[in-house]
Design an enzyme around this catalytic site. Structure first.
Site, PDB file in Angstrom:
ATOM      1  N   GLU A 132       0.839  -1.405  -0.041  1.00  0.00           N
ATOM      2  CA  GLU A 132       0.042  -0.001  -0.171  1.00  0.00           C
ATOM      3  C   GLU A 132       0.736   1.266   0.008  1.00  0.00           C
ATOM      4  OE1 GLU A 132      -0.496  -2.461   1.955  1.00  0.00           O
ATOM      5  OE2 GLU A 132      -2.453  -3.292   1.447  1.00  0.00           O
ATOM      6  N   HIS A 163      -9.868  -5.374   9.895  1.00  0.00           N
ATOM      7  CA  HIS A 163     -10.648  -4.943   8.569  1.00  0.00           C
ATOM      8  C   HIS A 163     -11.761  -4.402   8.750  1.00  0.00           C
ATOM      9  CE1 HIS A 163      -7.930  -8.406   8.032  1.00  0.00           C
ATOM     10  NE2 HIS A 163      -7.766  -8.020   7.005  1.00  0.00           N
ATOM     11  N   ASP A 175      -8.464   0.210   6.974  1.00  0.00           N
ATOM     12  CA  ASP A 175      -7.686  -0.174   8.092  1.00  0.00           C
ATOM     13  C   ASP A 175      -6.235   0.086   7.510  1.00  0.00           C
ATOM     14  OD1 ASP A 175      -9.939  -1.670  10.016  1.00  0.00           O
ATOM     15  OD2 ASP A 175     -10.340  -1.394   7.863  1.00  0.00           O
TER      16      ASP A 175
END
Lengths: 339, 372
Positions: A70, A139, A95
């Site tokens: 990410e 999550h 998250d």
């Protein structure tokens, strides 16, 4: 013409229409083209829940499968935005923002300010939020207040398919970084959605139900819980006005204040944890700006100050329920007042 | 067997989407004499508030609908009967009344669905009702759509085949505005009639739709049997230019609501959903550009520049002019612009949306006009 489609389809349609309109729009994310169990090029998987399915074939080369990193691809999306593209990066779960927070907090949010307004960063980061999906504590969080806190970011959280399409189109056309929060338990929720493109301006709340006795402010999934509570309250002759904020930054204070000035009572429903949340923000602002109009202390109905539980029983108790909202309203709008 | 002397007052169906409505107040009490057209009971839907008017005369014998209670479309909310009908018969009628469900009611009863047709001006949306030999085409005004006729389309369908269309740039029709402003829309209207093989029709135009209808009649005189001009544009220069500018620029509920309230003599008719539906229309890509182009084409320096009164004088068809006395958009004084050329009717207690606020009177006038 309008027809009923799900929020998932509405988001897909917004991406489709904007990719068709503007060649600078690209989509980046994990597993959006290939992915486990996908034939890849022939029929791309379309992301973890299939939201971008079908777009790869229509816009070859403009959907970019990213590594499972990410920090890398959110940074790349922000850089591409600063250089003239309009990337929509799919972060799967909000998250995961933890590993790419510098790119968002210190870079994207600051470019316009630090470069004297000469830089723009038209990036959209789409991510799933919220509990109720049996996806455990890492999550399931509603981290909207974290991003709302940061100047330079816009934060959107639609409650229905119509708003999701119009707000995502606006997010893509907007020149600032937008954190677009999609509640995973609303993907299947259907509403009347026009086939054409339309943009819903940011900072305009929707009054989804009118009432004179109490103002219930919410956003995302809990708007539906608030409406359910309002239905029940109507049977006790308490008329609740329900406001869907739609965007948390910018936020539509005028609509909230105008409503509270009429009803004199405020209940804020927020799926986020209670401290430093949208609930505290709205309550504090109303107390400061409309203290004289209040007939009772504002009430906050939020998740508890705990991680999201994995136990299904506890998870169902975690998200604010219609019962909890009804109870909060009853506390400040007793039945006697309705006489 | 239904006694012909007992007439039900039912929850009306206003507009294509209405499934239920809330009784908000009775304007007549049991025992009151009722004449045709009398306002009996106030009803509110999620779109608009309105009044149920008597379609038949008699005495209000029962007011069944409770205030602040929601009833499905066609539910029995009252009973009108002659004074000499025995109480027991009324009670039996009420006890035996079964509300037809939406499924049982069939397509015709369930109301019209939106249809689409390809025309030279793009894909146009329309609704069609009735099977009469005569044809009526209802033409909405600036920023309006075919649902502006929600209180009229069914009533007129008893007398004619009724079409209501969304003009280009409006409703669910293509958003590209044809060249030539109001004249372009008149060509689009004739193109719509071509596409649906409507050889000849009575045109009913509201506001700007009145000017559109008049120009269509001038361009193709043989195809228009009569004109009904309701709060029509084009009969004088004065217009509330602030309304037009406000409507074009309003982007939020708070901006739009006070603008739209000017359309009605009773601003409380403007519901949350009515404003929301207008906002949904205004947000569509292309609508702002269409409305700006159109208002620029028919207004100059805050006055109307598309004037059609002289075209009307040259037409050899019956013309009816209808106005709401409290019209705050186009002054009711324009009703007299065609003095002698047209029958003019100014209706008290109504604003610019007179066909909604005084629907049964307007329906009656149109009905009489097309059969005259």
């Amino acid at each position: 013409m309008a027809r009923k489609i799900s929020m998932k389809q509405a988001i897909n349609e917004a991406l489709d229409l904007e990719m068709r309109r503007d060649p600078a729009v690209i989509v980046m994310g994990e597993d959006i083209v290939g992915g486990a169990g996908s034939p890849g090029e022939e029929d791309a998987w379309g992301g973890v829940l299939g939201v971008t399915k079908g777009l790869h074939a229509k816009y070859p080369g403009r959907l970019l499968d990213t590594p499972l990193s990410e920090s890398a691809y959110i940074g790349a999306a922000i850089g591409a935005a600063a250089c003239g593209m309009r990337p929509v990066a799919e972060l799967m779960f909000l998250d995961f923002m933890g590993v790419c927070f510098d790119q968002i907090l210190n870079q994207a949010a600051k470019f316009k300010y630090m470069f004297g307004g000469k830089a723009k960063t038209p990036v959209v980061i789409r991510a799933m939020v919220g509990a109720g999906f049996r996806a455990a504590a890492q999550h399931s969080q509603m981290l909207t207040p974290v991003f709302t806190h940061v100047p330079g970011l816009k934060v959107v959280c639609p409650s229905n398919a119509y708003d999701a399409k119009g707000l995502l189109i606006q997010a893509i056309r907007d020149d600032d970084p937008v954190i677009f929060c999609e509640h995973k338990n609303l993907y299947g929720h259907e509403a009347d959605v026009p086939e054409e493109a339309y943009a819903i301006p940011f900072g305009e709340a929707a009054v989804v139900r009118e009432g004179k006795d109490v103002t219930i402010v919410s956003y995302g999934l809990t708007v539906h819980r608030a409406l359910e509570a309002a239905e029940r309250l109507a049977k006790e002759r308490i008329e609740a006005e329900v406001i869907d904020l739609r965007t948390l930054s910018p936020i539509d204070w005028d609509t909230v204040l105008e409503s509270v000035e009429t009803t004199g009572r405020l209940v804020v429903v927020d799926e986020a944890n209670p401290r430093c949340s949208i609930a505290t923000d709205v309550s504090a602002h109303v107390v400061q700006e409309a203290f004289g109009a209040l007939k009772a202390a504002p009430q906050m109905v939020t998740a508890p100050h705990t991680p999201v539980p994995f136990s299904p029983v506890l998870e169902d108790l975690y998200i604010p329920t219609a019962d909890a909202i009804t109870a909060a309203v009853s506390k400040i709008a007793p039945r006697a007042m309705a006489a | 067997m239904t006694d012909q002397r007992i007439k039900p007052v039912v929850m009306p169906k206003w507009g294509l989407a209405m499934e239920e409505g809330k009784v908000t107040g009775w304007l007549k009490r049991p025992g009151d004499r009722i004449a045709v057209g009398d306002e009996i009971v106030e009803v509110e839907t999620d779109k608009i508030a309105g009044v149920v008017e008597a379609s038949e005369a008699g005495v209000l014998r029962r007011a069944i609908g409770e205030v602040d209670t929601v009833y499905p479309v066609k539910a029995l909310i009252g009973v009108v009967a002659d004074a000499d009908v025995p109480e027991a018969e009324i009670d039996a009628y009420v006890a035996g009344y079964v509300t037809p469900s939406a499924d049982e009611a069939g397509e015709e009863e369930a109301g019209p669905t939106y249809e689409f047709v390809e025309t030279p001006a793009g894909r146009l949306c329309y609704a069609r009702r009735g099977e009469g030999a005569e044809t009526i085409v209802l033409v909405h005004g600036f920023g309006g759509d075919l649902d502006n006729w929600l209180f009229n389309i069914d009533a007129l369908a008893d007398k004619a085949t009724v079409y209501a269309l969304d003009l280009p740039g409006h409703g669910q029709s293509a958003k590209a505005m044809p060249e030539g402003g109001v004249e372009g829309l008149a060509r689009a209207l004739l193109g719509f009639m071509d596409a649906l093989s409507i050889e000849c029709a009575h045109l009913v135009g509201h506001s700007m739709g009145g000017a559109v209808s008049t120009l269509a009649a001038s361009a193709a005189p043989g195809r228009v049997r009569s004109l009904t001009l309701i709060g029509s544009a084009g009969l004088g220069e004065e217009i509330n230019a602030d309304y037009i500018a406000g409507f074009v620029s309003a982007a939020s509920r708070r901006e739009l609501k006070p603008v739209v309230e000017q359309l009605f003599a009773d601003p409380s008719l403007v519901s949350r959903q009515l404003v929301e539906d207008l906002l949904r229309y205004k947000r569509l890509d292309g609508v702002s550009a269409a409305l700006e182009a159109l208002s620029g084409a028919f207004l100059a320096h805050g006055r109307q520049k598309t004037l059609v009164a002289s075209s009307l004088a040259a037409l050899d068809i019956p013309v009816l002019v209808v106005w709401g006395a409290e019209d705050r958009i186009i002054p009711a004084a324009h009703a007299e612009a065609l003095n002698g050329r047209a029958k003019a009717e100014v209706i008290p207690g109504a604003g610019h949306m007179v066909q909604m606020e005084k629907a049964s009177r307007v329906n009656e006038l149109i009905g009489a006009h097309i059969t005259a």
